[in-house]
Every structure is written in C-alpha cells, then in structure tokens.
Motif scaffolding. Structure first.
Motif, PDB file in Angstrom:
ATOM      1  N   ASP A 103       0.859  -1.183   0.000  1.00  0.00           N
ATOM      2  CA  ASP A 103       0.000   0.000   0.000  1.00  0.00           C
ATOM      3  C   ASP A 103       0.892   1.229   0.000  1.00  0.00           C
ATOM      4  OD1 ASP A 103      -2.378  -1.560   0.250  1.00  0.00           O
ATOM      5  OD2 ASP A 103      -2.026  -1.713   2.404  1.00  0.00           O
ATOM      6  N   VAL A 104       0.425   2.301  -0.648  1.00  0.00           N
ATOM      7  CA  VAL A 104       1.214   3.525  -0.710  1.00  0.00           C
ATOM      8  C   VAL A 104       0.277   4.731  -0.697  1.00  0.00           C
ATOM      9  CG1 VAL A 104       1.349   3.479  -3.249  1.00  0.00           C
ATOM     10  CG2 VAL A 104       3.087   4.715  -1.939  1.00  0.00           C
ATOM     11  N   LEU A 105       0.693   5.775   0.017  1.00  0.00           N
ATOM     12  CA  LEU A 105      -0.041   7.036   0.094  1.00  0.00           C
ATOM     13  C   LEU A 105       0.782   8.109  -0.593  1.00  0.00           C
ATOM     14  CD1 LEU A 105      -2.138   9.111   1.253  1.00  0.00           C
ATOM     15  CD2 LEU A 105      -0.675   9.201   3.299  1.00  0.00           C
ATOM     16  N   PHE A 106       0.154   8.845  -1.508  1.00  0.00           N
ATOM     17  CA  PHE A 106       0.793   9.998  -2.136  1.00  0.00           C
ATOM     18  C   PHE A 106       0.149  11.244  -1.549  1.00  0.00           C
ATOM     19  CE2 PHE A 106       1.268   6.586  -5.236  1.00  0.00           C
ATOM     20  CZ  PHE A 106       2.645   6.594  -5.394  1.00  0.00           C
ATOM     21  N   GLU A 142      -3.214   5.284  -2.642  1.00  0.00           N
ATOM     22  CA  GLU A 142      -4.117   6.390  -2.314  1.00  0.00           C
ATOM     23  C   GLU A 142      -3.515   7.687  -2.835  1.00  0.00           C
ATOM     24  OE1 GLU A 142      -6.099   8.802   1.431  1.00  0.00           O
ATOM     25  OE2 GLU A 142      -5.253   6.815   1.791  1.00  0.00           O
ATOM     26  N   PHE A 143      -4.256   8.346  -3.723  1.00  0.00           N
ATOM     27  CA  PHE A 143      -3.840   9.620  -4.302  1.00  0.00           C
ATOM     28  C   PHE A 143      -4.578  10.724  -3.545  1.00  0.00           C
ATOM     29  CE2 PHE A 143      -2.911   6.522  -7.499  1.00  0.00           C
ATOM     30  CZ  PHE A 143      -1.714   6.951  -8.040  1.00  0.00           C
ATOM     31  N   THR A 149      -5.312  -1.662  -6.481  1.00  0.00           N
ATOM     32  CA  THR A 149      -6.379  -0.693  -6.726  1.00  0.00           C
ATOM     33  C   THR A 149      -5.853   0.707  -6.445  1.00  0.00           C
ATOM     34  OG1 THR A 149      -7.173  -0.832  -4.448  1.00  0.00           O
ATOM     35  CG2 THR A 149      -8.194  -2.321  -6.054  1.00  0.00           C
ATOM     36  N   GLN A 150      -6.658   1.693  -6.802  1.00  0.00           N
ATOM     37  CA  GLN A 150      -6.331   3.081  -6.485  1.00  0.00           C
ATOM     38  C   GLN A 150      -7.581   3.758  -5.934  1.00  0.00           C
ATOM     39  OE1 GLN A 150      -7.557   5.958  -8.080  1.00  0.00           O
ATOM     40  NE2 GLN A 150      -8.615   5.048  -9.804  1.00  0.00           N
ATOM     41  N   ILE A 151      -7.379   4.710  -5.016  1.00  0.00           N
ATOM     42  CA  ILE A 151      -8.505   5.440  -4.432  1.00  0.00           C
ATOM     43  C   ILE A 151      -8.164   6.918  -4.320  1.00  0.00           C
ATOM     44  CG2 ILE A 151      -9.361   3.457  -3.119  1.00  0.00           C
ATOM     45  CD1 ILE A 151      -8.176   4.827  -0.583  1.00  0.00           C
ATOM     46  N   SER A 152      -9.200   7.708  -4.129  1.00  0.00           N
ATOM     47  CA  SER A 152      -9.127   9.148  -3.817  1.00  0.00           C
ATOM     48  C   SER A 152      -8.568  10.003  -4.943  1.00  0.00           C
ATOM     49  CB  SER A 152      -8.309   9.384  -2.537  1.00  0.00           C
ATOM     50  OG  SER A 152      -8.851   8.661  -1.468  1.00  0.00           O
ATOM     51  N   THR A 153      -8.470   9.488  -6.152  1.00  0.00           N
ATOM     52  CA  THR A 153      -7.903  10.238  -7.262  1.00  0.00           C
ATOM     53  C   THR A 153      -8.807  11.419  -7.626  1.00  0.00           C
ATOM     54  OG1 THR A 153      -7.198   8.069  -8.043  1.00  0.00           O
ATOM     55  CG2 THR A 153      -6.791   9.903  -9.496  1.00  0.00           C
ATOM     56  N   TYR A 210      -7.783   3.488 -14.250  1.00  0.00           N
ATOM     57  CA  TYR A 210      -6.459   4.105 -14.335  1.00  0.00           C
ATOM     58  C   TYR A 210      -6.495   5.503 -13.716  1.00  0.00           C
ATOM     59  CZ  TYR A 210      -4.911   0.503 -17.595  1.00  0.00           C
ATOM     60  OH  TYR A 210      -4.559  -0.686 -18.179  1.00  0.00           O
ATOM     61  N   PRO A 211      -5.535   5.816 -12.827  1.00  0.00           N
ATOM     62  CA  PRO A 211      -5.488   7.136 -12.187  1.00  0.00           C
ATOM     63  C   PRO A 211      -4.672   8.129 -13.017  1.00  0.00           C
ATOM     64  CG  PRO A 211      -3.843   5.732 -11.193  1.00  0.00           C
ATOM     65  CD  PRO A 211      -4.552   4.903 -12.229  1.00  0.00           C
TER      66      PRO A 211
END
Length: 172
Positions: A18-21, A43-44, A65-69, A89-90
């Motif tokens: 998991d990664v937070l930007f 998480e963007f 997965t990606q979230i908050s984009t 795709y983000p």
C-alpha cells in the motif's frame, strides 16, 4: 508525505503493498524517475506523481487498486496494469484528472498501458484518416491505451467533461 517536491529514483524497482501519495508542494509534487510497482492500494490524496517528464514507470499488479484520485492527485503519464481484474487508471495531465477504466481481461498475464493527453491528437494521429464510423474527434484531449501483453480484449470506458456536464464513452 511531504511539503517539498519529492524525487523517486533508483536502479531497483520500488515495490509497495500500500502507498499514500500526499505532498502539498506545487506540481510536479512527486517526480518519478524510477519504477513503482503497487500490489495493494495506492491512495492519491494530494500531489501529482509525474512520470511523463521524468521517464519513470508506474505498474499496478493484478489485485492492486487506487482510491481518492482527483484533479489534485493522479499520475501524469503512463500507467500499466497487469492481470485479469477490472481497473480504473489514475491518469491525467496538466492538473486535470481523466480516468480511463477497463473491464477484466480473460488472461492473468494481460498487461495494458494507458496515458491521458490534454492536447490535440491531430499532429500525431491525423483526424483526416479517421474511420468513417467515427463522427467527431475531440481536438483538445485524447488517451492512448496499448495492449502490451496477452491476447485478451477489454471494454474501455473513457471520462470527459463538456460544457453540459460529465459524460462517459465506452469502446470495445
């Protein structure tokens, strides 16, 4: 997390579950020279990850997965997706997030790459050579989606916004 521009670079691939930007500096907040692989959730939250200008690679594996984009946090450049799960795709360009979604490919080794461009495609893909079934081509934005691996086909959903509101287009 940070308040100053950050650089992601190195000879080895950075692999995350998991990664937070989250970076509050002016864009490009995160300059991606190296390669990132996400196996879990990205998480963007704030700050644009720019690999377009820095030649890094951004890969999501099968269960990623990606979230908050949103317009303030996405990948400005190419994003790759490996596996047979549906995916959003983000991607975006120039402070504008424009998602691109694909249906689940049938093969687990499928890999697709998507990039969004906020510019006219005509200099690269001549509008005068379009298929007769295409009625209108937007002269302000476009996506490229490439099948890099596998034989699966997908259903592709592209987002855009016009003066009447939001709309989506699907293509097989």
């Amino acid at each position: 997390e940070g308040e100053n521009p950050q650089v992601i670079d190195g000879a080895e691939e950075f692999e995350f579950k998991d990664v937070l930007f989250y970076n509050q500096s002016l864009d490009p907040a995160i300059q991606l020279y190296g390669n990132i692989k996400v196996n879990g959730e990205a998480e963007f939250n704030r700050g644009i990850v720019n690999n377009r200008d820095f030649e890094g690679k951004f890969l999501f594996t099968d269960l990623a997965t990606q979230i908050s984009t949103w317009n303030g946090s996405f990948v400005d450049g190419a994003v790759e997706k490996l596996g047979n799960k549906n995916f959003v795709y983000p991607v975006g360009n120039k402070q504008l997030y424009r998602f691109c979604a694909m249906s689940a490919p049938t093969e687990s080794n499928s890999k697709f790459e998507a990039t969004y461009f906020l510019t006219n495609s005509d200099p690269i893909f001549s509008h005068s050579n379009k298929d007769e079934s295409i009625e209108v081509i937007d002269n302000t934005e476009y996506w490229t989606v490439y099948k890099q691996q596998g034989e699966s086909n997908i259903i592709l959903t592209l987002s855009y916004s016009d003066s009447q509101g939001k709309a989506w287009v699907e293509h097989n």
